[in-house]
Scaffold this motif. Structure first.
Motif, PDB file in Angstrom:
ATOM      1  N   ASN A 231      38.759  27.397  85.679  1.00 35.91           N
ATOM      2  CA  ASN A 231      38.600  28.300  86.823  1.00 35.91           C
ATOM      3  C   ASN A 231      37.802  27.580  87.906  1.00 35.91           C
ATOM      4  O   ASN A 231      36.609  27.787  88.065  1.00 35.91           O
ATOM      5  N   GLY A 232      38.478  26.707  88.626  1.00 32.92           N
ATOM      6  CA  GLY A 232      37.812  25.957  89.686  1.00 32.92           C
ATOM      7  C   GLY A 232      36.895  24.884  89.128  1.00 32.92           C
ATOM      8  O   GLY A 232      36.781  24.702  87.916  1.00 32.92           O
ATOM      9  N   GLY A 233      36.242  24.156  90.014  1.00 32.51           N
ATOM     10  CA  GLY A 233      35.310  23.118  89.601  1.00 32.51           C
ATOM     11  C   GLY A 233      35.480  21.872  90.439  1.00 32.51           C
ATOM     12  O   GLY A 233      36.394  21.764  91.258  1.00 32.51           O
ATOM     13  N   SER A 234      34.559  20.923  90.223  1.00 30.10           N
ATOM     14  CA  SER A 234      34.602  19.658  90.958  1.00 30.10           C
ATOM     15  C   SER A 234      35.379  18.644  90.133  1.00 30.10           C
ATOM     16  O   SER A 234      35.271  18.620  88.914  1.00 30.10           O
ATOM     17  N   THR A 235      36.107  17.793  90.816  1.00 30.91           N
ATOM     18  CA  THR A 235      36.931  16.825  90.104  1.00 30.91           C
ATOM     19  C   THR A 235      36.080  15.652  89.636  1.00 30.91           C
ATOM     20  O   THR A 235      35.297  15.110  90.393  1.00 30.91           O
TER      21      THR A 235
ATOM     22  N   SER B  77      48.282  14.824  91.493  1.00 36.72           N
ATOM     23  CA  SER B  77      48.106  13.864  90.399  1.00 36.72           C
ATOM     24  C   SER B  77      46.676  13.358  90.389  1.00 36.72           C
ATOM     25  O   SER B  77      45.957  13.502  91.375  1.00 36.72           O
ATOM     26  N   TYR B  78      46.285  12.793  89.298  1.00 36.17           N
ATOM     27  CA  TYR B  78      44.898  12.366  89.123  1.00 36.17           C
ATOM     28  C   TYR B  78      44.932  10.884  88.859  1.00 36.17           C
ATOM     29  O   TYR B  78      45.519  10.438  87.896  1.00 36.17           O
ATOM     30  N   THR B  79      44.330  10.129  89.752  1.00 33.73           N
ATOM     31  CA  THR B  79      44.498   8.699  89.651  1.00 33.73           C
ATOM     32  C   THR B  79      43.390   8.047  88.854  1.00 33.73           C
ATOM     33  O   THR B  79      43.614   7.546  87.777  1.00 33.73           O
ATOM     34  N   HIS B  80      42.167   8.093  89.345  1.00 35.39           N
ATOM     35  CA  HIS B  80      41.132   7.342  88.639  1.00 35.39           C
ATOM     36  C   HIS B  80      39.827   8.129  88.675  1.00 35.39           C
ATOM     37  O   HIS B  80      39.695   9.071  89.446  1.00 35.39           O
ATOM     38  N   LEU B  81      38.891   7.704  87.850  1.00 36.64           N
ATOM     39  CA  LEU B  81      37.611   8.419  87.809  1.00 36.64           C
ATOM     40  C   LEU B  81      36.902   8.267  89.136  1.00 36.64           C
ATOM     41  O   LEU B  81      36.878   7.189  89.735  1.00 36.64           O
ATOM     42  N   ARG B  82      36.334   9.349  89.580  1.00 40.07           N
ATOM     43  CA  ARG B  82      35.590   9.345  90.828  1.00 40.07           C
ATOM     44  C   ARG B  82      34.219   8.743  90.566  1.00 40.07           C
ATOM     45  O   ARG B  82      33.576   9.038  89.569  1.00 40.07           O
TER      46      ARG B  82
ATOM     47  N   ILE C  93      41.378  15.646  96.655  1.00 38.64           N
ATOM     48  CA  ILE C  93      40.752  16.942  96.376  1.00 38.64           C
ATOM     49  C   ILE C  93      39.362  16.728  95.808  1.00 38.64           C
ATOM     50  O   ILE C  93      39.183  15.975  94.860  1.00 38.64           O
ATOM     51  N   GLU C  94      38.397  17.402  96.390  1.00 32.51           N
ATOM     52  CA  GLU C  94      37.037  17.306  95.889  1.00 32.51           C
ATOM     53  C   GLU C  94      36.692  18.474  94.966  1.00 32.51           C
ATOM     54  O   GLU C  94      36.089  18.299  93.928  1.00 32.51           O
ATOM     55  N   ASP C  95      37.084  19.675  95.375  1.00 30.74           N
ATOM     56  CA  ASP C  95      36.777  20.873  94.590  1.00 30.74           C
ATOM     57  C   ASP C  95      37.972  21.791  94.561  1.00 30.74           C
ATOM     58  O   ASP C  95      38.641  21.962  95.578  1.00 30.74           O
ATOM     59  N   PHE C  96      38.201  22.369  93.388  1.00 32.76           N
ATOM     60  CA  PHE C  96      39.137  23.482  93.283  1.00 32.76           C
ATOM     61  C   PHE C  96      38.283  24.739  93.329  1.00 32.76           C
ATOM     62  O   PHE C  96      37.309  24.853  92.583  1.00 32.76           O
ATOM     63  N   PHE C  97      38.620  25.670  94.197  1.00 34.03           N
ATOM     64  CA  PHE C  97      37.823  26.895  94.276  1.00 34.03           C
ATOM     65  C   PHE C  97      38.129  27.781  93.083  1.00 34.03           C
ATOM     66  O   PHE C  97      39.287  27.922  92.701  1.00 34.03           O
ATOM     67  N   PRO C  98      37.104  28.395  92.502  1.00 36.11           N
ATOM     68  CA  PRO C  98      37.370  29.327  91.413  1.00 36.11           C
ATOM     69  C   PRO C  98      37.989  30.613  91.957  1.00 36.11           C
ATOM     70  O   PRO C  98      37.792  30.955  93.120  1.00 36.11           O
TER      71      PRO C  98
ATOM     72  N   MET D 157      48.316  17.660  83.974  1.00 36.10           N
ATOM     73  CA  MET D 157      47.169  18.427  83.472  1.00 36.10           C
ATOM     74  C   MET D 157      46.055  17.578  82.869  1.00 36.10           C
ATOM     75  O   MET D 157      45.198  18.093  82.208  1.00 36.10           O
ATOM     76  N   LYS D 158      46.073  16.284  83.081  1.00 31.92           N
ATOM     77  CA  LYS D 158      45.040  15.462  82.451  1.00 31.92           C
ATOM     78  C   LYS D 158      43.748  15.445  83.258  1.00 31.92           C
ATOM     79  O   LYS D 158      42.932  14.571  83.114  1.00 31.92           O
ATOM     80  N   ILE D 159      43.606  16.410  84.122  1.00 31.58           N
ATOM     81  CA  ILE D 159      42.412  16.437  84.960  1.00 31.58           C
ATOM     82  C   ILE D 159      41.233  17.013  84.172  1.00 31.58           C
ATOM     83  O   ILE D 159      41.424  17.802  83.252  1.00 31.58           O
ATOM     84  N   GLU D 160      40.045  16.587  84.521  1.00 35.35           N
ATOM     85  CA  GLU D 160      38.851  17.218  83.974  1.00 35.35           C
ATOM     86  C   GLU D 160      38.005  17.695  85.132  1.00 35.35           C
ATOM     87  O   GLU D 160      37.775  16.946  86.080  1.00 35.35           O
ATOM     88  N   LEU D 161      37.573  18.936  85.044  1.00 31.05           N
ATOM     89  CA  LEU D 161      36.726  19.476  86.099  1.00 31.05           C
ATOM     90  C   LEU D 161      35.332  19.745  85.552  1.00 31.05           C
ATOM     91  O   LEU D 161      35.171  20.102  84.388  1.00 31.05           O
ATOM     92  N   GLU D 162      34.343  19.592  86.412  1.00 30.60           N
ATOM     93  CA  GLU D 162      32.967  19.910  86.055  1.00 30.60           C
ATOM     94  C   GLU D 162      32.580  21.201  86.758  1.00 30.60           C
ATOM     95  O   GLU D 162      33.186  21.552  87.777  1.00 30.60           O
ATOM     96  N   ASN D 163      31.520  21.838  86.252  1.00 30.96           N
ATOM     97  CA  ASN D 163      31.001  23.057  86.879  1.00 30.96           C
ATOM     98  C   ASN D 163      32.067  24.135  87.015  1.00 30.96           C
ATOM     99  O   ASN D 163      32.188  24.765  88.054  1.00 30.96           O
TER     100      ASN D 163
END
Length: 155
Positions: free
Chosen positions: A42-46, A148-153, A60-65, A3-9
């Motif tokens: 609720n969705g967003g860009s990684t 999993s979330y590896t590194h900052l995009r 993964i580029e985007d999680f759909f809301p 869960m250490k992911i951060e999503l924008e938008n």
């Protein structure tokens, strides 16, 4: 799912009541881990590179809301639930499949089978009207826990 992911938008937050509606429309319960994730984002860009790697590396580029999408004036076709229901109706995916994310390379759809929890990549091979034609689905992982979330995009 780490869960250490951060999503924008991200979109408007979801409630447990939203999930009851979503589950009744989809006809299946969502896996708890997926629900927890969507209650947080609720969705967003990684911001990081989110990848699933078990049998195949998928970025993964985007999680759909679910439900809400302000960029598209909440048009249901631009939500996980709406796109899933539309593609099910068209016979492009089976009834137990939920589309929840988009892969970076060629915008293939990342899906979860709500019966067995397996994660598949549905590559896009064409369009018919507004409906995607998918190639053979490829098994990516046995469960959502493999995300999993590896590194900052780099933006």
């Amino acid at each position: 799912m780490n869960m250490k992911i951060e999503l924008e938008n991200c979109q408007k937050s979801l409630t447990l009541k939203d999930f009851e509606e979503i589950e009744s429309k989809l006809g299946y319960a969502l896996p708890e881990r997926l629900k927890e994730f969507y209650l947080q984002y609720n969705g967003g860009s990684t911001k990081q590179t989110a990848s699933i790697n078990k049998y195949q590396e998928v970025e993964i580029e985007d999680f759909f809301p679910f439900k809400y999408n302000k960029d598209f004036k909440n048009d249901p076709r631009y939500t996980a639930e709406g796109e899933t229901l539309e593609l099910r109706k068209a016979g492009a995916i089976s009834d137990s499949i939920l589309i929840f994310a988009m892969e970076s390379t060629d915008e293939g759809r990342i899906t979860i089978d709500l019966v067995n929890g397996k994660i598949y990549l549905y590559p896009i091979v064409g369009m018919q009207d507004v409906i995607f034609n998918f190639g053979e689905p490829r098994l990516v992982a046995n469960s959502i826990d493999a995300v999993s979330y590896t590194h900052l995009r780099a933006h």
